[in-house]
Scaffold this motif. Structure first.
Motif: not given
Length: 206
Positions: A89-104, A132-143
């Motif tokens: 087996x393998x055990x590991x840890x990952x960081x998961x972002x988010x929990x708020x609003x997704x903006x684009x 506009x961002x608050x804790x947990x928000x994610x901003x997706x930025x286009x090319x």
């Protein structure tokens, strides 16, 4: 044992992610003869798997598209184990972002008078999103090439980071892979100063 990679990183909550699994043998070399099934488990009780257990190894490697979706932000542990022998087996840890609003944000098609809540109603500037961002928000930025300096005006929290995420793989706005470039001239590209719990992913500096 196994090596597991997920793309992209950090992982975004409520988004499906690709998973790569490598089976290792003696000397930590890829075991090209491995052909069994693997079972996933995670500390996130709300996580989803497209298939679990998962098979389909080729030459000791497995690639699964849109296989894993974490729902809970923060540090999450996970395990992948061989169904035939759970001691392998393998055990590991990952960081998961988010929990708020997704903006684009999309410089070419967006407007700062929009609401920023979808790719169709994206903002035009990163600065508009950061106001506009608050804790947990994610901003997706286009090319594109963004001629602006980005100021982080608020902090995230330990479980809810503020994430600025470059869509240089064309996952949200197009199918074309290219750079999301920040070119602020003589100003700093990102001004964080005393703010904390921030994540930046995938940007190029002009």
């Amino acid at each position: 044992r196994f090596i597991v990679e997920a793309s992209p990183y950090p992982l975004l909550s409520n988004m499906w992610h690709d998973v790569y699994v490598y089976a290792l043998g003696d000397g930590n070399l890829v075991n090209t003869n491995f052909s069994g099934n693997v079972q996933f488990s995670t500390s996130d009780g709300s996580a989803s798997f497209a298939a679990n257990p998962l098979g389909g190894f080729t030459d000791g490697m497995l690639f699964a598209t849109n296989q894993l979706c974490f729902r809970t932000p923060g540090d999450q542990t996970f395990r992948v184990e061989w169904q035939g022998n759970t001691n392998v087996c393998m055990d590991g840890t990952v960081f998961v972002a988010g929990g708020g609003t997704y903006y684009y944000v999309n410089k070419s098609t967006g407007s700062d008078s929009s609401n920023g809540l979808s790719t169709a109603t994206a903002w035009q500037t990163i600065g508009r999103a950061m106001s506009a961002v608050a804790p947990g928000d994610v901003v997706i930025v286009g090319v594109d090439n963004y001629n602006e300096s980005t100021y982080f005006t608020v902090s995230g929290t330990p479980g809810k980071w503020i994430t600025l995420y470059a869509d240089n793989e064309g996952r949200w706005f197009s199918n074309t892979k290219s750079d999301v470039e920040i070119n602020p001239g003589s100003q700093p590209a990102f001004m964080i100063e005393t703010k904390s719990y921030m994540a930046l992913r995938g940007f190029s500096l002009g």
